[in-house]
Design a protein around this motif. Structure first.
Motif, mmCIF file in Angstrom:
data_model
loop_
_atom_site.group_PDB
_atom_site.id
_atom_site.type_symbol
_atom_site.label_atom_id
_atom_site.label_comp_id
_atom_site.label_asym_id
_atom_site.label_seq_id
_atom_site.Cartn_x
_atom_site.Cartn_y
_atom_site.Cartn_z
ATOM 1 N N GLY A 172 81.522 68.808 131.268
ATOM 2 C CA GLY A 172 80.450 68.818 130.281
ATOM 3 C C GLY A 172 79.713 67.496 130.198
ATOM 4 N N PRO A 173 78.706 67.428 129.339
ATOM 5 C CA PRO A 173 77.856 66.234 129.253
ATOM 6 C C PRO A 173 78.444 65.101 128.422
ATOM 7 C CG PRO A 173 77.073 67.908 127.733
ATOM 8 C CD PRO A 173 78.206 68.528 128.496
ATOM 9 N N VAL A 174 79.495 65.370 127.622
ATOM 10 C CA VAL A 174 80.020 64.354 126.712
ATOM 11 C C VAL A 174 80.906 63.378 127.483
ATOM 12 C CG1 VAL A 174 81.469 63.929 124.692
ATOM 13 C CG2 VAL A 174 79.891 65.871 124.710
ATOM 14 N N LYS A 175 80.482 62.117 127.496
ATOM 15 C CA LYS A 175 81.243 61.071 128.180
ATOM 16 C C LYS A 175 81.850 60.069 127.196
ATOM 17 C CE LYS A 175 79.919 62.297 132.436
ATOM 18 N NZ LYS A 175 79.042 63.443 132.111
ATOM 19 N N GLN A 176 81.198 59.900 126.049
ATOM 20 C CA GLN A 176 81.648 58.955 125.035
ATOM 21 C C GLN A 176 81.639 59.644 123.676
ATOM 22 O OE1 GLN A 176 79.838 54.896 125.450
ATOM 23 N NE2 GLN A 176 78.517 55.929 126.927
ATOM 24 N N VAL A 177 82.361 59.043 122.732
ATOM 25 C CA VAL A 177 82.477 59.663 121.421
ATOM 26 C C VAL A 177 81.116 59.792 120.743
ATOM 27 C CG1 VAL A 177 82.946 57.507 120.191
ATOM 28 C CG2 VAL A 177 83.840 59.656 119.292
ATOM 29 N N LYS A 178 80.201 58.876 121.019
ATOM 30 C CA LYS A 178 78.883 58.932 120.374
ATOM 31 C C LYS A 178 78.068 60.135 120.838
ATOM 32 C CE LYS A 178 76.511 55.976 123.752
ATOM 33 N NZ LYS A 178 75.742 54.726 123.952
ATOM 34 N N LEU A 213 84.092 68.273 121.207
ATOM 35 C CA LEU A 213 85.403 67.633 121.253
ATOM 36 C C LEU A 213 86.434 68.522 120.583
ATOM 37 C CD1 LEU A 213 84.912 63.847 120.290
ATOM 38 C CD2 LEU A 213 85.035 64.855 122.574
ATOM 39 N N ALA A 214 87.661 68.414 121.055
ATOM 40 C CA ALA A 214 88.790 69.094 120.424
ATOM 41 C C ALA A 214 90.052 68.321 120.763
ATOM 42 C CB ALA A 214 88.910 70.540 120.911
ATOM 43 N N THR A 215 91.076 68.491 119.944
ATOM 44 C CA THR A 215 92.384 67.964 120.324
ATOM 45 C C THR A 215 93.003 68.950 121.313
ATOM 46 O OG1 THR A 215 93.386 69.037 118.401
ATOM 47 C CG2 THR A 215 92.773 66.731 118.168
ATOM 48 N N VAL A 216 93.509 68.425 122.406
ATOM 49 C CA VAL A 216 94.134 69.260 123.428
ATOM 50 C C VAL A 216 95.635 68.994 123.393
ATOM 51 C CG1 VAL A 216 94.251 69.832 125.880
ATOM 52 C CG2 VAL A 216 92.053 69.222 124.840
ATOM 53 N N SER A 217 96.402 70.036 123.200
ATOM 54 C CA SER A 217 97.844 69.908 123.013
ATOM 55 C C SER A 217 98.508 69.239 124.211
ATOM 56 C CB SER A 217 98.473 71.289 122.821
ATOM 57 O OG SER A 217 97.849 71.991 121.775
ATOM 58 N N PRO A 218 99.508 68.379 123.961
ATOM 59 C CA PRO A 218 100.256 67.799 125.073
ATOM 60 C C PRO A 218 100.844 68.848 126.011
ATOM 61 C CG PRO A 218 100.748 66.613 123.063
ATOM 62 C CD PRO A 218 99.904 67.796 122.661
ATOM 63 N N LEU A 250 98.054 69.836 128.343
ATOM 64 C CA LEU A 250 97.771 68.761 129.291
ATOM 65 C C LEU A 250 98.875 68.632 130.335
ATOM 66 C CD1 LEU A 250 96.504 66.096 126.738
ATOM 67 C CD2 LEU A 250 95.097 67.331 128.401
ATOM 68 N N ALA A 251 100.112 68.914 129.925
ATOM 69 C CA ALA A 251 101.233 68.810 130.862
ATOM 70 C C ALA A 251 101.120 69.825 131.991
ATOM 71 C CB ALA A 251 102.552 69.004 130.114
ATOM 72 N N ARG A 252 100.425 70.922 131.731
ATOM 73 C CA ARG A 252 100.255 71.950 132.763
ATOM 74 C C ARG A 252 99.026 71.694 133.624
ATOM 75 N NH1 ARG A 252 101.922 74.725 128.116
ATOM 76 N NH2 ARG A 252 103.953 75.728 128.359
ATOM 77 N N ASP A 253 97.933 71.247 132.988
ATOM 78 C CA ASP A 253 96.701 71.010 133.745
ATOM 79 C C ASP A 253 95.762 70.137 132.927
ATOM 80 O OD1 ASP A 253 94.545 71.000 135.400
ATOM 81 O OD2 ASP A 253 94.040 73.120 135.155
ATOM 82 N N ALA A 254 95.761 68.846 133.235
ATOM 83 C CA ALA A 254 94.887 67.913 132.522
ATOM 84 C C ALA A 254 93.542 67.743 133.209
ATOM 85 C CB ALA A 254 95.577 66.557 132.401
ATOM 86 N N SER A 255 93.360 68.398 134.347
ATOM 87 C CA SER A 255 92.173 68.141 135.168
ATOM 88 C C SER A 255 90.885 68.649 134.534
ATOM 89 C CB SER A 255 92.342 68.788 136.546
ATOM 90 O OG SER A 255 92.410 70.208 136.434
ATOM 91 N N LYS A 256 90.996 69.552 133.557
ATOM 92 C CA LYS A 256 89.790 70.141 132.959
ATOM 93 C C LYS A 256 89.240 69.327 131.798
ATOM 94 C CE LYS A 256 91.831 74.084 132.143
ATOM 95 N NZ LYS A 256 92.053 75.496 131.728
ATOM 96 N N PHE A 257 89.963 68.256 131.423
ATOM 97 C CA PHE A 257 89.606 67.557 130.193
ATOM 98 C C PHE A 257 89.409 66.060 130.429
ATOM 99 C CE2 PHE A 257 92.537 71.087 129.264
ATOM 100 C CZ PHE A 257 91.679 71.908 128.547
ATOM 101 N N ARG A 258 88.567 65.474 129.592
ATOM 102 C CA ARG A 258 88.316 64.034 129.617
ATOM 103 C C ARG A 258 88.660 63.464 128.237
ATOM 104 N NH1 ARG A 258 83.283 64.213 130.602
ATOM 105 N NH2 ARG A 258 83.336 63.709 132.836
ATOM 106 N N ARG A 259 89.600 62.512 128.187
ATOM 107 C CA ARG A 259 89.941 61.904 126.899
ATOM 108 C C ARG A 259 88.822 60.960 126.486
ATOM 109 N NH1 ARG A 259 95.888 59.741 125.608
ATOM 110 N NH2 ARG A 259 95.591 58.658 127.595
ATOM 111 N N VAL A 260 88.298 61.199 125.289
ATOM 112 C CA VAL A 260 87.167 60.427 124.786
ATOM 113 C C VAL A 260 87.596 59.461 123.685
ATOM 114 C CG1 VAL A 260 84.950 60.625 123.571
ATOM 115 C CG2 VAL A 260 85.499 62.212 125.416
ATOM 116 N N LEU A 261 88.606 59.852 122.903
ATOM 117 C CA LEU A 261 89.043 59.006 121.792
ATOM 118 C C LEU A 261 90.562 59.086 121.658
ATOM 119 C CD1 LEU A 261 88.379 57.202 119.346
ATOM 120 C CD2 LEU A 261 88.096 59.283 117.986
ATOM 121 N N THR A 262 91.216 57.923 121.709
ATOM 122 C CA THR A 262 92.659 57.833 121.505
ATOM 123 C C THR A 262 92.904 57.524 120.033
ATOM 124 O OG1 THR A 262 92.978 57.040 123.766
ATOM 125 C CG2 THR A 262 94.785 56.672 122.213
#
Length: 338
Positions: A130-136, A190-195, A198-210
């Motif tokens: 998707g287009p979202v790269k940063q939290v802003k 944005l959404a929280t993605v369950s650990p 992510l343990a099964r397939d993290a390739s579809k997601f980009r972490r934007v905010l820790t």
């Protein structure tokens, strides 16, 4: 916020199912009486459940005369509180906002100990394509359910991250999994993605905010009991709190074994589970104690959702928290704060 309809259902369920579940059985060949109970844990495939699994596996509950027969999964927020009040359950690990709002609405429940006091596993992700790269860039943030920790975070984190007030729209998804589905469909940014996901397939997601970089301490959940159960079986409540804390200690001392246990529970490779366990341990994720700092951060996040009530200080009864752990109250309560 919990809707009036949800509160009505919660209280009705509590009236209908106020009976105690405590089936006594003989434990093994020892002749010692064991009380069998069921508990509810918010999102029971996520790190919340790890100390419970450890305490079950290592026999910490049974050594104290309690058998946790079943862990009923909640879906966050008020859903887990309804499980506890309406489902004949002994004790629950419930989101703090749901417990506070439920108590104010008349639910006869008491918070007897801490549980999850960190935010490991609650980071915010965008779609990798998707287009979202940063939290802003994110305008719509998915949360699970009213009264959930993710609702509070979706309300407060944007401001803490420096975004203009009102620039983000929190969207109730109905659960963590539903929020992930909305993220993948493009309905939210944005959404929280369950650990466990992510343990099964993290390739579809980009972490934007820790989230832990913003809130090192955040009281997500508390061990909560129905008032009637606390009155009738305080011994069981004390045993469960002690067993839970033993589970926390064992996980910290045996991370590899804890990871294998968790991996088997959610069906992932031990290496992936080990990363989840290590991150949680590093963030001091679990404790039966209660920290004033963690509580106050959580209450501040609640206020960002529009909560205007006062924290009911009578909600907390911490005399059964194991010695050596903090028994602090929110700063708005007498003697509260750090």
């Amino acid at each position: 916020m919990i809707s009036p309809q949800s509160v009505t259902r919660l209280l009705a369920a509590g009236t209908a199912f106020a009976a105690l579940l405590a089936a006594a059985a003989c434990g093994g060949g020892s002749g010692k009486e064991v009380t069998a109970i069921r508990v509810t844990v918010t999102n029971a495939t996520e790190p919340y459940v790890i100390p419970w699994l450890a305490a079950q596996e290592q026999g910490f509950f049974e050594a104290k005369g309690v058998e946790v027969e079943d862990i009923i999964a909640g879906k966050g927020g008020s859903t887990t509180l309804r499980n506890l009040v309406g489902g004949k359950l002994a004790i629950g690990e419930v989101a703090l906002p749901a417990v506070i709002e439920g108590k104010l609405a008349g639910a006869k429940v008491t918070a007897v100990a801490g549980a999850t006091q960190g935010v490991a596993g609650l980071d915010w992700y965008a779609s990798k394509t998707g287009p979202v790269k940063q939290v802003k860039d994110a305008k719509k943030w998915a949360f699970s359910n009213p009264g959930s920790v993710t609702e509070s975070l979706a309300a407060l984190l944007p401001e803490e991250a420096g975004l203009p007030k009102g620039s983000v729209t929190p969207v109730g998804a109905g659960g963590i999994g539903e929020g992930i589905a909305m993220l993948e469909s493009g309905a939210v940014d944005l959404a929280t993605v369950s650990p466990s996901v992510l343990a099964r397939d993290a390739s579809k997601f980009r972490r934007v905010l820790t989230t832990s970089t913003v809130f090192p301490k955040f009281q997500q959940t508390v061990l909560t009991v129905r008032d009637q159960y606390l009155k009738e079986r305080p011994d069981v409540v004390k045993a469960v709190i002690a067993g839970y804390q033993q589970g926390v200690t064992w996980v910290k001392e045996h991370p590899a074994e804890a990871a294998e246990l968790y991996a088997g529970h959610i069906g992932v490779e031990p290496e992936a589970a080990r990363r989840i366990v290590d991150e949680a341990i590093a963030g001091d994720h679990w404790s039966a104690g209660l920290s004033g700092e963690a509580l106050d951060t959580a209450v501040r996040a609640m206020k960002a959702t529009g909560f205007t009530g006062k924290v009911p200080c009578g909600l907390f009864e911490l005399s059964r928290v194991p010695p050596g752990l903090p028994r602090e109250l929110p700063g708005s309560c007498p003697g509260g704060g750090k």
